[in-house]
Scaffold this motif. Structure first.
Motif, short mmCIF file in Angstrom:
data_model
loop_
_atom_site.label_atom_id
_atom_site.label_comp_id
_atom_site.label_asym_id
_atom_site.label_seq_id
_atom_site.Cartn_x
_atom_site.Cartn_y
_atom_site.Cartn_z
N ASN A 1 27.30 34.44 47.90
CA ASN A 1 27.31 35.46 48.16
C ASN A 1 25.85 36.58 47.31
O ASN A 1 25.78 37.02 46.69
N GLY A 2 25.07 35.68 47.53
CA GLY A 2 23.93 35.81 46.08
C GLY A 2 23.24 35.26 45.22
O GLY A 2 22.63 36.63 44.57
N GLY A 3 24.45 34.73 43.94
CA GLY A 3 24.27 34.78 43.04
C GLY A 3 25.76 35.44 41.86
O GLY A 3 24.70 34.91 41.03
N ASP A 4 26.53 36.00 42.34
CA ASP A 4 27.49 36.19 41.66
C ASP A 4 28.35 35.46 41.51
O ASP A 4 28.90 34.66 42.05
N LEU A 5 28.14 34.88 39.93
CA LEU A 5 29.66 34.01 39.54
C LEU A 5 30.97 34.70 39.29
O LEU A 5 31.19 35.56 38.59
N LEU A 6 31.64 33.85 40.48
CA LEU A 6 33.06 34.68 40.49
C LEU A 6 33.93 34.14 39.65
O LEU A 6 33.87 33.33 38.79
N ARG A 7 34.61 35.19 39.14
CA ARG A 7 36.25 34.54 38.56
C ARG A 7 36.68 34.44 39.70
O ARG A 7 37.62 35.00 40.48
N PRO A 8 37.53 33.29 39.99
CA PRO A 8 38.60 32.60 40.39
C PRO A 8 39.80 32.98 40.27
O PRO A 8 40.28 33.23 38.92
#
Lengths: 724, 370
Positions: free
Chosen positions: A583-590
């Motif tokens: 996604n281009g570098g977004d570190l999501l919160r699973p």
């Protein structure tokens, strides 16, 4: 003389009767109010009405966990403890545990006393149900399950035959003090050799309650978790008391200001909600019991634990009065005063799709069973005393962090946990352990796309940079090898990913530098918790930055660059890192809770910029891993390739020790614009492409409804293929 | 004297007193337990029959048979100790085929009055210690057996009965007081050697009801609540919550006074006490007006037993005395107690209406009959 003596006797009688009348005057006129109040107090009691726990739903509203009405048997142990405590009729604190009960009953004096107790005979005679239960529970030949079933039947039969009694609190209530569930007693029964143990049941009561039901059982075991009673130790900490100035004192005398918590059941929830402080009197001191009550049901593991505060609802204290609906019938308590309802817990909707979770689980089950039968895996299975492979599959949306399926195989059935518990603990495959979030494993070659991204983004290499792979790299006296010392020659990053060339990444790691590499991996979420809303998450391991400066050798950078050595990651962390690549570098919160409006869940934890050009190069490498069917083939082509559907991924055959290798495959699908990340791990599964390829392929096919194209491959052609 | 003549001379006041007590008792027994109410009526019929028998036969004939009756009752007491215990005590003998249980201690209660009267009326040395030996032996032999059962409730009536009867027949007060003092000195021995654990617990509970409120004192506390919540006028028939909710154990037998006090209030409990007091005083009055020594002593015995039993029962129920298991005469549910009480009334009426030869030695120191 005779006559006078008669008169003297008459005077004596007169005096005695006058004294007796005086006593009556004292009791009935002077102390009438006192005794009337005492009587009223004994006719009333406060009872805690439990709320129905909130349901857990899947993203389409199907019920994963719910409270169903149930009858519970309760025992009042204060009777056995005797004397002192029992004057406190409103005490509901089960300070008398099964151990104490046993010891009390084993001390012969008390035992004899209990046996001869009038109350017992009285109750058994008055209440056929109690007698029947005593009979049932006395039968030593029965298993616990049978006994429970028969008890339940007897209770139900009895309850349905008395229509007008208030089911909630059908009780003898001759001595209604504290209560513990009779469940514990049935187990206790097994411990007792005494055939007269029916004495326990002289203070039984039956009450309405709830039973937690999990319609999907083991399918959702790790996600839902289960529920259990607050243990006595927990309760001791949790009850605390409120002081007049609004501060809270816990069991150890620690004072916490402003009602803030000192203990929370669910990790991550830092507010402790105080519900209806109830004033009780004990030895003249006023105590306020906060929040949690004895015997309260709390979540253990999974969503049940994490969202316990929302699911639990609110108890209310109800004032009940003892009545007798029919002469000679049982005494029951009915609500007195203003009716009060418990506030039921809120529902929690999950991002999980049950159908998909079921498909993924089936895929895991069948593929793992196939793997477990293969001859080359037998020695590894034997070495770890496993009856079959375990496995993890995480399917997450790369755009928002919603988890669609989270499978840790084997799982457990929360409905049958109490009966299966011993078996589950003995199982070498550790079904209670949620490997997807709690298991840390070396990521192996699945790390390479992350390293490649770091190198490209930092400008250390370009798409065309070549390193020479002679099959082995010598550093001092140690050799760092490619898989099977395979010679790849001059190779670019795309092909290095495709064939998983270790030597290329040794060079790349050296070029980037250990310190920078660690900070990149850290930024991609490794070495720290992903923040998923499930308890028990492991943080994995990444060498600390400070550590990199001190005793860090180049060899360790080599190892780190191929996901070995000082690095561990959970499958969930790998999924999150891959999602960031996609996604281009977004570190999501699973997250597993479905709530698109919740910023806490849906805002990325951090944002990096990974340029589309870099992404394109790495994606091409990962595409080749799955799709490149010409020599040298991609490492996962053999089992993972889907005709007519393009996706990408990276295998990993992470060496745990010399002999043990974990099989990984992390995939992003579809190729052009990824929607989901699939991270699959088969511990001790050896070769990533071979062991996980089919699983990932079938999961991707299931997700994109490619079933019509789904095909079974021969499993006997296991050799060959790419390198891990 | 014909029966019709005797009936005409009936002491109506005592009979009416008895009927009043029985009537009020039945009324509250119905509130306590309707089932027992109807069964009690059966016992009342038997009781009236027994009363009639005891009234109509010549009591002097009974006095002549006193030793025989005493021996019979004594052997029953021996027999009962050889039978297995029921409800924790060896107090009942089942009559085969009927299901009816005889309580030998109750029978002995009746016989001991007769035998003491018979023994005391024929002698004149009650003023000496020697003269007390025979009556004491006559009483304490069965008492020992009764306490062995154990039936403390009946047993506790025996010593006062003895003291009252020997006192009435001329024993010296200081003799009796010395014996009582000796009895008090023997209490520690009783506590250590004779009393059973449950009896000790009753005493402990009596002394500290709060601590023993779970078990031993449970009944006491429930009973106090029942009496106390009655107040001045009571909660009304059938309205007592302690009664209606079955919170008062043994409310149809030993603790029925609690039901009466709760539902009838102080007014009714005082009335009941007054009725028993009147009964005892009337009995003593009959004794005073009877010139025949045997009859005099029977009247004293009956008055003391009924009056004292009512006192002890109300004392237990109001927590003045430790729990002993004693019935409230004419009211508590139970066959043996009911029949024996009515026999006593029969004897009392019998004495009051008797008229005839004096069965005594001329040397008897009591007042010379006219």
């Amino acid at each position: 003389m005779f006559r006078r003596r008669t008169i003297i006797l008459a005077f004596l009688f007169t005096a005695a009767f006058l004294a007796m009348a005086g006593r009556m005057w004292q009791l009935q006129v002077l102390k009438a109010d006192y005794y009337r109040q005492m009587g009223q107090k004994r006719l009333h009691r406060l009872r805690q009405i439990p709320p129905a726990r909130g349901r857990i739903l899947d993203r389409r509203g199907r019920v994963l966990a719910e409270d169903v009405p149930n009858f519970e048997l309760w025992l009042k142990p204060a009777y056995y403890k005797g004397s002192r405590r029992s004057s406190n009729i409103t005490g509901y604190f089960p300070e008398l545990g099964p151990d104490e009960l046993i010891s009390i009953l084993k001390s012969t004096g008390n035992e004899r006393e209990l046996k001869s107790s009038l109350a017992l005979g009285y109750l058994q005679q008055k209440d056929p149900l109690v007698a029947r239960l005593a009979q049932i529970l006395k039968n030593k030949d029965e298993t616990i399950a049978d006994a429970r079933q028969r008890v339940a039947q007897a209770v139900l039969a009895s309850l349905t035959s008395r229509e007008d009694t208030e089911l909630h609190s059908f009780t003898d209530s001759r001595l209604c003090f504290s209560e513990i569930p009779v469940k514990a007693l049935i187990e206790l029964e097994q411990l007792m050799a005494d055939p007269h143990s029916e004495v326990y049941f002289s203070a039984l009561s039956v009450r309405g309650g709830y039973k937690r039901n999990y319609p999907y059982g083991a399918l959702m075991g790790h996600l839902t978790g289960y529920t259990g009673q607050l243990s006595q130790d927990e309760y001791r900490v949790l009850r605390g008391r409120w002081l007049d100035d609004g501060t809270l004192e816990d069991g150890e005398g620690k004072i916490v200001k402003n009602g803030k918590t000192f203990f929370s059941l669910a990790e991550g929830s830092d507010e402790f909600e105080m519900i209806q402080p109830r004033v009780i009197r004990r030895s003249g001191v006023q105590h306020r019991v906060k929040g949690y009550f004895a015997n309260e049901i709390v979540g253990r593991g999974g969503v049940e634990q994490w969202y316990n505060d929302e699911l639990r609802g609110r108890h209310v204290w109800r004032i009940e009065q003892m009545v007798k609906p029919e002469p000679g019938g049982p005494r029951v308590f009915v609500e007195a005063g203003v009716p009060r309802q418990a506030v039921n817990g809120s529902d929690i909707t999950l991002t999980i799709d049950v159908d998909f979770q079921k498909k993924v689980t089936q895929i895991m089950d069948t593929e793992l069973a196939k793997l477990s039968r293969l001859p080359e895996h037998q020695s590894a299975l034997r070495r770890h005393k496993l009856t079959g492979f375990t496995g993890v599959a995480v399917v997450m949306d790369v755009r928002n962090g919603e988890i669609y399926a989270l499978v840790s195989d084997p799982s457990f059935d929360p409905n049958a946990l109490s009966t299966d518990f011993a078996k589950l603990l003995k199982d070498e495959r550790k079904p209670l352990f949620n490997r997807a979030i709690s298991g840390s494993y070396p990521p192996g070659s699945t790390l390479k796309p992350l390293v490649a991204t770091a190198g490209l983004e930092e400008g250390k290499i370009t798409e065309h940079t070549e390193f020479n792979c002679p099959g082995v790299l010598t550093l001092g006296q140690r050799e760092y090898v490619c898989m099977n010392r395979h010679v790849h020659g001059d190779i670019t990053v795309v092909d290095a990913l495709k064939v998983s060339c270790n030597v290329y990444f040794y060079h790349l790691g050296e070029t980037i530098g250990g310190k920078l590499l660690v900070s990149w991996l850290s930024a991609l979420g490794l070495g720290r918790e992903s923040g998923i809303d499930l308890p028990g998450e492991a943080s994995g391991h990444l060498p600390a930055k400070a550590f990199t400066g001190i005793r860090w050798s180049l060899g360790e950078t080599y190892h780190l660059a191929i996901g070995q050595g000082a690095i561990d990651a959970t499958p969930l962390q790998m999924a999150t890192a891959y999602a960031a690549l996609a996604n281009g570098g977004d570190l999501l919160r699973p997250h597993v809770r479905y709530d698109p409006a919740d910023p806490e869940l849906n805002t990325p934890r951090s944002k990096m910029r990974i340029s589309p050009a870099v992404t394109k190069v790495v994606d091409e490498g990962m595409w080749k891993v799955i799709q490149w069917d010409e020599y040298p083939r991609g490492t996962a082509v053999k089992f993972a390739k889907i005709d007519g559907f393009e996706y990408m991924g990276k295998t990993g055959s992470a060496q745990k020790s010399k002999r043990d290798t974990h099989a990984w495959l992390c995939a992003l699908a579809p190729y052009k614009k990824p929607e989901i990340v699939v991270a699959v791990l088969v511990p001790f599964g050896n070769h990533g492409g071979n062991s996980c390829g089919a699983i990932v392929r079938r999961i991707v096919e299931a997700y994109f409804n490619l079933n019509d194209r789904e095909r079974e491959r021969e499993t006997d052609k296991q050799d060959g293929g790419g390198l891990g | 004297m014909s029966w019709s003549e005797k009936i005409l001379r009936t002491h109506w006041f005592v009979l009416l007193l008895t009927l009043a007590i029985v009537g009020i008792g039945l009324y509250y027994l119905k509130s306590a337990d309707a089932g027992f109410f109807f069964r009690q009526i059966r016992w009342l019929v038997l009781g009236f029959t027994a009363m009639a028998v005891c009234y109509l036969i010549d009591y002097r004939w009974l006095l002549r048979q006193a030793y025989l009756l005493y021996a019979g009752a004594f052997s029953l007491l021996v027999v009962v100790l050889m039978l297995p215990a029921k409800r924790g005590a060896q107090s009942w003998i089942e009559v085969p085929g009927t299901g009816f249980n005889i309580q030998p201690s109750e029978v002995m209660k009746l016989c001991i009055i007769l035998v003491l009267a018979r023994n005391l009326m024929t002698r004149d040395n009650q003023a000496t210690i020697r003269g007390l030996i025979a009556p004491f032996l006559l009483l304490f032999a069965p008492l020992a057996l009764i306490l062995k059962q154990p039936d403390l409730g009946t047993g506790i009536l025996f010593p006062p009965l003895l003291f009252a009867m020997v006192y009435a027949s001329g024993a010296r007060l200081w003799h009796l007081l010395s014996v009582m003092a000796a009895g008090v000195c023997a209490l520690p021995v009783m506590w250590l050697e004779v009393m059973k654990e449950y009896q000790k617990n009753r005493v402990r509970a009596f002394l500290n009801p709060e601590i023993y409120s779970a078990r031993e004192a449970y009944q006491l506390i429930q009973s106090l609540i029942a009496i106390g919540s009655g107040g001045l006028y009571g909660m009304g028939w059938g309205e007592g919550s302690q009664n209606a909710l079955d919170l008062l154990p043994d409310k149809h037998t030993d603790f029925i006074f609690g039901v009466i006090a709760e539902e009838g209030g102080f007014v009714m409990s005082a009335t009941m006490l007054g009725l028993y007091w009147l009964f005892a005083i009337s009995g003593l009055h009959i004794s005073r007006n009877t010139s025949e020594p045997g009859g005099k002593l029977i009247a004293v015995g009956v008055s003391v037993i009924i009056g004292f039993q009512a006192l002890v029962n109300s004392g237990v129920v109001s927590a003045v005395l430790p729990t002993t298991g004693i019935t409230l005469p004419f009211i508590s549910y139970g066959g043996s107690s009911m029949i024996v009480s009515f026999c006593m009334v029969g004897l009392l009426l019998n004495v009051s209406s008797a008229k005839g030869a004096i069965l005594t030695r001329p040397k008897f120191t009591g007042e010379v009959p006219v």
